[in-house]
Design a protein around this motif. Sequence first.
Motif, mmCIF file in Angstrom:
data_model
loop_
_atom_site.group_PDB
_atom_site.id
_atom_site.type_symbol
_atom_site.label_atom_id
_atom_site.label_comp_id
_atom_site.label_asym_id
_atom_site.label_seq_id
_atom_site.Cartn_x
_atom_site.Cartn_y
_atom_site.Cartn_z
ATOM 1 N N SER A 1 2.841 -3.568 -12.627
ATOM 2 C CA SER A 1 1.725 -4.406 -12.193
ATOM 3 C C SER A 1 1.119 -3.864 -10.901
ATOM 4 O O SER A 1 -0.092 -3.958 -10.680
ATOM 5 C CB SER A 1 2.200 -5.843 -11.982
ATOM 6 N N PHE A 2 1.949 -3.295 -10.048
ATOM 7 C CA PHE A 2 1.445 -2.678 -8.815
ATOM 8 C C PHE A 2 0.523 -1.502 -9.131
ATOM 9 O O PHE A 2 -0.433 -1.229 -8.403
ATOM 10 C CB PHE A 2 2.611 -2.222 -7.942
ATOM 11 N N LEU A 3 0.807 -0.823 -10.244
ATOM 12 C CA LEU A 3 -0.038 0.300 -10.663
ATOM 13 C C LEU A 3 -1.234 -0.152 -11.493
ATOM 14 O O LEU A 3 -2.031 0.683 -11.930
ATOM 15 C CB LEU A 3 0.790 1.296 -11.472
ATOM 16 N N GLY A 4 -1.358 -1.450 -11.716
ATOM 17 C CA GLY A 4 -2.484 -1.966 -12.486
ATOM 18 C C GLY A 4 -2.245 -2.041 -13.967
ATOM 19 O O GLY A 4 -3.196 -2.200 -14.742
ATOM 20 N N LEU A 5 -0.967 -1.942 -14.398
ATOM 21 C CA LEU A 5 -0.638 -1.978 -15.824
ATOM 22 C C LEU A 5 0.064 -3.277 -16.206
ATOM 23 O O LEU A 5 0.764 -3.323 -17.215
ATOM 24 C CB LEU A 5 0.261 -0.782 -16.190
ATOM 25 N N GLY A 6 -0.111 -4.313 -15.404
ATOM 26 C CA GLY A 6 0.579 -5.573 -15.650
ATOM 27 C C GLY A 6 -0.314 -6.598 -16.308
ATOM 28 O O GLY A 6 -1.107 -6.291 -17.196
ATOM 29 N N VAL A 7 -0.196 -7.841 -15.841
ATOM 30 C CA VAL A 7 -0.944 -8.936 -16.435
ATOM 31 C C VAL A 7 -2.426 -8.794 -16.150
ATOM 32 O O VAL A 7 -2.835 -8.149 -15.177
ATOM 33 C CB VAL A 7 -0.440 -10.291 -15.898
ATOM 34 N N SER A 8 -3.219 -9.397 -17.004
ATOM 35 C CA SER A 8 -4.668 -9.340 -16.842
ATOM 36 C C SER A 8 -5.135 -10.480 -15.942
ATOM 37 O O SER A 8 -4.594 -11.590 -15.987
ATOM 38 C CB SER A 8 -5.364 -9.441 -18.208
ATOM 39 N N ALA A 9 -6.138 -10.196 -15.103
ATOM 40 C CA ALA A 9 -6.716 -11.216 -14.224
ATOM 41 C C ALA A 9 -7.360 -12.307 -15.082
ATOM 42 O O ALA A 9 -7.865 -12.029 -16.173
ATOM 43 C CB ALA A 9 -7.738 -10.573 -13.300
ATOM 44 N N PRO A 10 -7.342 -13.567 -14.626
ATOM 45 C CA PRO A 10 -6.871 -14.042 -13.316
ATOM 46 C C PRO A 10 -5.387 -14.351 -13.237
ATOM 47 O O PRO A 10 -4.898 -14.700 -12.176
ATOM 48 C CB PRO A 10 -7.685 -15.322 -13.126
ATOM 49 N N LEU A 11 -4.627 -14.264 -14.369
ATOM 50 C CA LEU A 11 -3.188 -14.481 -14.311
ATOM 51 C C LEU A 11 -2.563 -13.424 -13.411
ATOM 52 O O LEU A 11 -3.057 -12.284 -13.338
ATOM 53 C CB LEU A 11 -2.584 -14.405 -15.709
ATOM 54 N N THR A 12 -1.510 -13.782 -12.733
ATOM 55 C CA THR A 12 -0.952 -12.898 -11.726
ATOM 56 C C THR A 12 0.552 -12.776 -11.880
ATOM 57 O O THR A 12 1.195 -13.583 -12.554
ATOM 58 C CB THR A 12 -1.284 -13.430 -10.315
ATOM 59 N N SER A 13 1.099 -11.750 -11.252
ATOM 60 C CA SER A 13 2.539 -11.565 -11.133
ATOM 61 C C SER A 13 2.813 -11.060 -9.723
ATOM 62 O O SER A 13 1.884 -10.764 -8.966
ATOM 63 C CB SER A 13 3.061 -10.568 -12.183
ATOM 64 N N LEU A 14 4.075 -10.939 -9.373
ATOM 65 C CA LEU A 14 4.405 -10.505 -8.019
ATOM 66 C C LEU A 14 3.924 -9.084 -7.764
ATOM 67 O O LEU A 14 3.463 -8.760 -6.670
ATOM 68 C CB LEU A 14 5.918 -10.608 -7.804
ATOM 69 N N GLY A 15 4.006 -8.226 -8.779
ATOM 70 C CA GLY A 15 3.535 -6.858 -8.617
ATOM 71 C C GLY A 15 2.028 -6.773 -8.451
ATOM 72 O O GLY A 15 1.517 -6.014 -7.623
ATOM 73 N N SER A 16 1.288 -7.552 -9.232
ATOM 74 C CA SER A 16 -0.170 -7.540 -9.110
ATOM 75 C C SER A 16 -0.619 -8.145 -7.787
ATOM 76 O O SER A 16 -1.628 -7.722 -7.210
ATOM 77 C CB SER A 16 -0.804 -8.291 -10.285
ATOM 78 N N LEU A 17 0.108 -9.142 -7.263
ATOM 79 C CA LEU A 17 -0.207 -9.687 -5.947
ATOM 80 C C LEU A 17 -0.041 -8.628 -4.863
ATOM 81 O O LEU A 17 -0.873 -8.504 -3.958
ATOM 82 C CB LEU A 17 0.699 -10.889 -5.638
ATOM 83 N N ALA A 18 1.038 -7.862 -4.957
ATOM 84 C CA ALA A 18 1.245 -6.785 -3.993
ATOM 85 C C ALA A 18 0.171 -5.711 -4.124
ATOM 86 O O ALA A 18 -0.287 -5.151 -3.129
ATOM 87 C CB ALA A 18 2.634 -6.175 -4.178
ATOM 88 N N ASN A 19 -0.274 -5.437 -5.338
ATOM 89 C CA ASN A 19 -1.329 -4.451 -5.552
ATOM 90 C C ASN A 19 -2.654 -4.921 -4.957
ATOM 91 O O ASN A 19 -3.381 -4.137 -4.334
ATOM 92 C CB ASN A 19 -1.480 -4.183 -7.050
ATOM 93 N N ASP A 20 -2.975 -6.204 -5.139
ATOM 94 C CA ASP A 20 -4.208 -6.731 -4.561
ATOM 95 C C ASP A 20 -4.164 -6.710 -3.035
ATOM 96 O O ASP A 20 -5.193 -6.501 -2.385
ATOM 97 C CB ASP A 20 -4.450 -8.170 -5.046
ATOM 98 N N ALA A 21 -2.986 -6.962 -2.458
ATOM 99 C CA ALA A 21 -2.864 -7.005 -1.000
ATOM 100 C C ALA A 21 -2.820 -5.623 -0.369
ATOM 101 O O ALA A 21 -2.997 -5.496 0.847
ATOM 102 C CB ALA A 21 -1.604 -7.774 -0.616
ATOM 103 N N ARG A 22 -2.604 -4.599 -1.181
ATOM 104 C CA ARG A 22 -2.483 -3.248 -0.625
ATOM 105 C C ARG A 22 -3.765 -2.793 0.063
ATOM 106 O O ARG A 22 -3.714 -2.098 1.093
ATOM 107 C CB ARG A 22 -2.124 -2.292 -1.763
ATOM 108 N N GLN A 23 -4.923 -3.199 -0.449
ATOM 109 C CA GLN A 23 -6.185 -2.745 0.127
ATOM 110 C C GLN A 23 -6.441 -3.340 1.512
ATOM 111 O O GLN A 23 -7.111 -2.723 2.335
ATOM 112 C CB GLN A 23 -7.332 -3.121 -0.822
ATOM 113 N N ALA A 24 -5.905 -4.548 1.757
ATOM 114 C CA ALA A 24 -6.112 -5.198 3.061
ATOM 115 C C ALA A 24 -4.786 -5.302 3.821
ATOM 116 O O ALA A 24 -4.551 -6.267 4.544
ATOM 117 C CB ALA A 24 -6.719 -6.576 2.861
ATOM 118 N N MET A 25 -3.949 -4.287 3.681
ATOM 119 C CA MET A 25 -2.611 -4.355 4.261
ATOM 120 C C MET A 25 -2.650 -4.397 5.791
ATOM 121 O O MET A 25 -1.868 -5.096 6.422
ATOM 122 C CB MET A 25 -1.790 -3.152 3.792
ATOM 123 N N GLN A 26 -3.592 -3.687 6.403
ATOM 124 C CA GLN A 26 -3.661 -3.670 7.858
ATOM 125 C C GLN A 26 -4.259 -4.955 8.413
ATOM 126 O O GLN A 26 -3.856 -5.437 9.476
ATOM 127 C CB GLN A 26 -4.474 -2.466 8.331
#
Length: 363
Positions: free
Chosen positions: A302-327
């Motif tokens: 899911s972190f690589l974008g191969l997980g659940v489809s939006a808008p449903l989420t998982s812990l990996g997809s949440l981390a992937n979405d937050a990666r862009q605004a990590m700072q």
Amino acid sequence: MPNMENSLKKRQLLSAQIDLSKFNNDDFRKATDEEKKQQDVMGESTTFFKDGMRRLRKNHLAMGSIIVLFAILVIILIAPHICPYTYEEIISINGVADSTATNLAPMTYSPQEEAYMASTGEHLFPHLFGTDKLGRDYFIRCIYGTRVSLAVGVLAAIMVLIIGVVYGSISGYAGGKVDMVMMRIVDVIYSLPDMLIIILLSVVFNERLAPIIKGTIFAKLGANMLSMFFVFGLLYWVTMARLIRGQILAIKNNEYVLAAKAIGTPNGRILRRHILPNCLSVIIITTALQVPSAIFTESYLSFLGLGVSAPLTSLGSLANDARQAMQSYPYRLVIPAIIIVLIVLALNLIGDGLRDAFDSKLD
């Protein structure tokens, strides 16, 4: 006859016979009921499962992990009934989307929400973990993300359990050429790269399955998740099959199995009643350790974008979405990462505890 009786009473030389004439009657009195109870040394009857659970309760790390995991399960089951938001809902005031409710810090309100509460006196439910870039409550998204990740882990473990036990049982019990052919198939499957297959299946499923699953319950999961479950069922059972096969090869020539064959017991009944119960420790341990492995696999996919489809989420997809605004908003990456660590660590410690409790070879 009297002379013979006297000779029997007389102690013979080098004999272990006791000469009763040297003792008083009080020395050989009957035992009382209390003394009989003290001599009752029979242990409490137990079973393999009871004995394993008794040893598991003595493992403080495993019991602490069970408590942590139970607390997480209670939270993800109760929280959606308390929190008024949904995982796909954009924060709104009186039905109008709140444009100021994006990227809120934990336990804060947007300016429009503060103005609404000041004018009406109504207290709104706080955003415990803040909001994301679209203005959705981050707490409830973490709750549903945890639900999805745990569901993936449990379903994957069940698939591995069923396929691995059935395949390994047939291979080990049949033996000979059947075992050789089935194990070569396992070797081929074991050599396949799971990540590459998931990526390829995701591409194929997106084209083929997307129109079919549209409007069904599978549409929320998406083709990526379906391909992940397909790979779990295709690849991840081989370790379980190998372990079960090895156990059955060591058990099937025991006396009780040969006796069951001699009286004409069907092979299926022999496997169910005599062989598989003796493989219970391996089954329990491997299944328990498969759950965190599947959760971790789903998280990094899911972190690589191969997980659940939006808008449903998982812990990996949440981390992937937050990666862009990590700072700018590091807490949005830290929160799902901590949840993943807690769940995987707890499940691994529980698996280790089950191994120590139910594996007789470790005694």
